[in-house]
Design a protein around this motif. Structure first.
Motif, PDB file in Angstrom:
ATOM      1  N   MET A  17       0.869  -1.177   0.000  1.00  0.00           N
ATOM      2  CA  MET A  17       0.000   0.000   0.000  1.00  0.00           C
ATOM      3  C   MET A  17       0.905   1.225   0.000  1.00  0.00           C
ATOM      4  O   MET A  17       1.980   1.202   0.595  1.00  0.00           O
ATOM      5  N   ALA A  18       0.469   2.284  -0.660  1.00  0.00           N
ATOM      6  CA  ALA A  18       1.269   3.505  -0.738  1.00  0.00           C
ATOM      7  C   ALA A  18       0.771   4.534   0.269  1.00  0.00           C
ATOM      8  O   ALA A  18      -0.438   4.731   0.427  1.00  0.00           O
ATOM      9  N   ILE A  19       1.712   5.184   0.956  1.00  0.00           N
ATOM     10  CA  ILE A  19       1.391   6.290   1.859  1.00  0.00           C
ATOM     11  C   ILE A  19       2.061   7.540   1.309  1.00  0.00           C
ATOM     12  O   ILE A  19       3.277   7.598   1.187  1.00  0.00           O
ATOM     13  N   LEU A  20       1.250   8.547   0.991  1.00  0.00           N
ATOM     14  CA  LEU A  20       1.762   9.787   0.418  1.00  0.00           C
ATOM     15  C   LEU A  20       1.623  10.880   1.467  1.00  0.00           C
ATOM     16  O   LEU A  20       0.599  11.542   1.565  1.00  0.00           O
ATOM     17  N   ARG A  21       2.670  11.063   2.233  1.00  0.00           N
ATOM     18  CA  ARG A  21       2.613  11.999   3.365  1.00  0.00           C
ATOM     19  C   ARG A  21       3.223  13.357   3.024  1.00  0.00           C
ATOM     20  O   ARG A  21       4.377  13.448   2.623  1.00  0.00           O
ATOM     21  N   GLY A  22       2.411  14.407   3.202  1.00  0.00           N
ATOM     22  CA  GLY A  22       2.908  15.770   3.094  1.00  0.00           C
ATOM     23  C   GLY A  22       3.523  16.136   1.759  1.00  0.00           C
ATOM     24  O   GLY A  22       4.438  16.948   1.702  1.00  0.00           O
ATOM     25  N   MET A  23       3.011  15.576   0.675  1.00  0.00           N
ATOM     26  CA  MET A  23       3.616  15.820  -0.637  1.00  0.00           C
ATOM     27  C   MET A  23       2.978  16.984  -1.385  1.00  0.00           C
ATOM     28  O   MET A  23       3.501  17.422  -2.411  1.00  0.00           O
ATOM     29  N   GLY A  24       1.828  17.441  -0.922  1.00  0.00           N
ATOM     30  CA  GLY A  24       1.125  18.466  -1.679  1.00  0.00           C
ATOM     31  C   GLY A  24       0.300  17.839  -2.793  1.00  0.00           C
ATOM     32  O   GLY A  24       0.473  16.661  -3.132  1.00  0.00           O
ATOM     33  N   GLU A  25      -0.577  18.640  -3.372  1.00  0.00           N
ATOM     34  CA  GLU A  25      -1.523  18.098  -4.347  1.00  0.00           C
ATOM     35  C   GLU A  25      -0.853  17.568  -5.612  1.00  0.00           C
ATOM     36  O   GLU A  25      -1.091  16.427  -6.023  1.00  0.00           O
ATOM     37  N   ASN A 168      13.359  -4.149   3.106  1.00  0.00           N
ATOM     38  CA  ASN A 168      12.857  -4.982   4.208  1.00  0.00           C
ATOM     39  C   ASN A 168      11.434  -5.487   4.005  1.00  0.00           C
ATOM     40  O   ASN A 168      10.939  -6.286   4.810  1.00  0.00           O
ATOM     41  N   ALA A 169      10.760  -5.039   2.961  1.00  0.00           N
ATOM     42  CA  ALA A 169       9.364  -5.429   2.758  1.00  0.00           C
ATOM     43  C   ALA A 169       9.193  -6.945   2.672  1.00  0.00           C
ATOM     44  O   ALA A 169       8.304  -7.524   3.308  1.00  0.00           O
ATOM     45  N   SER A 170      10.047  -7.593   1.908  1.00  0.00           N
ATOM     46  CA  SER A 170       9.923  -9.046   1.731  1.00  0.00           C
ATOM     47  C   SER A 170      10.105  -9.780   3.054  1.00  0.00           C
ATOM     48  O   SER A 170       9.403 -10.764   3.339  1.00  0.00           O
ATOM     49  N   GLN A 171      11.049  -9.313   3.877  1.00  0.00           N
ATOM     50  CA  GLN A 171      11.281  -9.947   5.181  1.00  0.00           C
ATOM     51  C   GLN A 171      10.024  -9.893   6.048  1.00  0.00           C
ATOM     52  O   GLN A 171       9.660 -10.873   6.699  1.00  0.00           O
ATOM     53  N   PHE A 172       9.351  -8.760   6.034  1.00  0.00           N
ATOM     54  CA  PHE A 172       8.146  -8.615   6.843  1.00  0.00           C
ATOM     55  C   PHE A 172       6.992  -9.447   6.278  1.00  0.00           C
ATOM     56  O   PHE A 172       6.230 -10.061   7.039  1.00  0.00           O
ATOM     57  N   LEU A 173       6.877  -9.493   4.968  1.00  0.00           N
ATOM     58  CA  LEU A 173       5.830 -10.307   4.353  1.00  0.00           C
ATOM     59  C   LEU A 173       6.048 -11.786   4.674  1.00  0.00           C
ATOM     60  O   LEU A 173       5.095 -12.524   4.934  1.00  0.00           O
ATOM     61  N   GLU A 174       7.304 -12.198   4.686  1.00  0.00           N
ATOM     62  CA  GLU A 174       7.625 -13.596   5.010  1.00  0.00           C
ATOM     63  C   GLU A 174       7.387 -13.903   6.487  1.00  0.00           C
ATOM     64  O   GLU A 174       7.253 -15.078   6.866  1.00  0.00           O
ATOM     65  N   SER A 175       7.320 -12.863   7.315  1.00  0.00           N
ATOM     66  CA  SER A 175       7.094 -13.045   8.753  1.00  0.00           C
ATOM     67  C   SER A 175       5.621 -13.101   9.114  1.00  0.00           C
ATOM     68  O   SER A 175       5.271 -13.173  10.298  1.00  0.00           O
ATOM     69  N   GLY A 176       4.764 -13.043   8.101  1.00  0.00           N
ATOM     70  CA  GLY A 176       3.335 -13.154   8.361  1.00  0.00           C
ATOM     71  C   GLY A 176       2.547 -11.884   8.163  1.00  0.00           C
ATOM     72  O   GLY A 176       1.325 -11.870   8.356  1.00  0.00           O
ATOM     73  N   VAL A 177       3.222 -10.791   7.792  1.00  0.00           N
ATOM     74  CA  VAL A 177       2.516  -9.549   7.496  1.00  0.00           C
ATOM     75  C   VAL A 177       1.699  -9.729   6.217  1.00  0.00           C
ATOM     76  O   VAL A 177       2.167 -10.335   5.253  1.00  0.00           O
ATOM     77  N   SER A 178       0.475  -9.214   6.222  1.00  0.00           N
ATOM     78  CA  SER A 178      -0.368  -9.343   5.034  1.00  0.00           C
ATOM     79  C   SER A 178      -0.045  -8.287   3.985  1.00  0.00           C
ATOM     80  O   SER A 178      -0.080  -8.551   2.786  1.00  0.00           O
ATOM     81  N   VAL A 179       0.266  -7.077   4.459  1.00  0.00           N
ATOM     82  CA  VAL A 179       0.518  -5.943   3.566  1.00  0.00           C
ATOM     83  C   VAL A 179       1.624  -5.084   4.167  1.00  0.00           C
ATOM     84  O   VAL A 179       1.694  -4.922   5.385  1.00  0.00           O
ATOM     85  N   VAL A 180       2.465  -4.527   3.317  1.00  0.00           N
ATOM     86  CA  VAL A 180       3.485  -3.568   3.746  1.00  0.00           C
ATOM     87  C   VAL A 180       3.131  -2.212   3.142  1.00  0.00           C
ATOM     88  O   VAL A 180       2.870  -2.109   1.934  1.00  0.00           O
ATOM     89  N   ALA A 181       3.122  -1.175   3.971  1.00  0.00           N
ATOM     90  CA  ALA A 181       2.830   0.179   3.503  1.00  0.00           C
ATOM     91  C   ALA A 181       4.140   0.922   3.297  1.00  0.00           C
ATOM     92  O   ALA A 181       4.953   1.026   4.217  1.00  0.00           O
ATOM     93  N   VAL A 182       4.349   1.430   2.091  1.00  0.00           N
ATOM     94  CA  VAL A 182       5.587   2.143   1.766  1.00  0.00           C
ATOM     95  C   VAL A 182       5.279   3.597   1.462  1.00  0.00           C
ATOM     96  O   VAL A 182       4.225   3.922   0.918  1.00  0.00           O
ATOM     97  N   GLY A 183       6.202   4.460   1.839  1.00  0.00           N
ATOM     98  CA  GLY A 183       5.998   5.885   1.626  1.00  0.00           C
ATOM     99  C   GLY A 183       7.101   6.489   0.804  1.00  0.00           C
ATOM    100  O   GLY A 183       7.032   6.534  -0.427  1.00  0.00           O
ATOM    101  N   SER A 184       8.172   6.935   1.472  1.00  0.00           N
ATOM    102  CA  SER A 184       9.260   7.624   0.778  1.00  0.00           C
ATOM    103  C   SER A 184       9.936   6.738  -0.268  1.00  0.00           C
ATOM    104  O   SER A 184      10.542   7.248  -1.212  1.00  0.00           O
ATOM    105  N   ALA A 185       9.823   5.422  -0.122  1.00  0.00           N
ATOM    106  CA  ALA A 185      10.440   4.512  -1.094  1.00  0.00           C
ATOM    107  C   ALA A 185       9.899   4.756  -2.502  1.00  0.00           C
ATOM    108  O   ALA A 185      10.606   4.545  -3.491  1.00  0.00           O
TER     109      ALA A 185
END
Length: 201
Positions: A17-25, A168-185
């Motif tokens: 999932m994407a998180i767009l923090r403080g980027m402006g319109e 690190n997203a793959s590591q967390f997904l392999e640990s049982g996380v359903s979704v990883v939220a990425v922002g600045s990446a």
């Protein structure tokens, strides 16, 4: 009793999932398009300023035209729930667990993703009817936290948020996380190919 089972379908086949923090319109629209083109179907825009709300309105409208849903993040008050609904948000995300915010968002027709960081919060969320939760800050909790939570709470589904990127997203997904939220990446061209690979796994 509120539920947020809608996320089961929303996140189906969507590990990011994407998180767009403080980027402006303008930048929010550009990065949202980039995320959508990568196959990241869900976008969250934290609403902490008037500019954030303008960005949410614009991205939500564009997403709707493409059949994609956009949510409001950092929803920590009943006023935020009202603002999110007025701006066209389809769901809300909070950094913590506030049952009043959960109820208001659910009543407004927006499934909500509450933030948790302890076993007590996970248990409270589950007892309130919520199976999907935002684990925050995930990078500090560590991948092992999710394996530990799976023992007593196998029904809980987590979106790992905070410090997540292609390294690190793959590591967390392999640990049982359903979704990883990425922002600045998403703003780092070097990470986009790796994020695309994760989407195809």
């Amino acid at each position: 009793m509120p539920t947020n089972n809608e996320f089961t379908e929303l996140f189906k086949g969507r590990p990011l999932m994407a998180i767009l923090r403080g980027m402006g319109e303008a930048k929010s629209l550009a990065v949202a398009e980039q995320a959508w083109n990568l196959g990241i179907g869900l976008v969250e825009i934290p609403i902490q300023t008037e500019e954030d709300l303008r960005a949410l309105r614009a991205v939500a409208a564009t997403g709707k035209s493409r059949g994609l849903l956009v949510g409001a993040g950092t929803v920590v008050s009943l006023g935020h729930v009202e603002q999110a609904l007025a701006a066209g948000a389809a769901f809300t995300v909070s950094p913590g667990l506030d049952l009043a915010v959960v109820a208001a968002s659910t009543d407004a027709g927006m499934p909500t993703l509450p933030g948790v960081a302890t076993a007590s919060e996970v248990q409270l969320a589950l007892s309130a009817g919520l199976t999907w939760m935002k684990a925050f800050p995930a990078s500090l909790l560590g991948a092992g936290w999710f394996k530990a939570m799976a023992g007593p709470f196998p029904q809980a589904r987590f979106v790992a948020t905070g410090g997540m990127d292609s390294t690190n997203a793959s590591q967390f997904l392999e640990s049982g996380v359903s979704v990883v939220a990425v922002g600045s990446a998403l703003g780092d061209p070097a990470q986009l190919p790796e994020l695309a690979k994760i989407m195809k796994q």
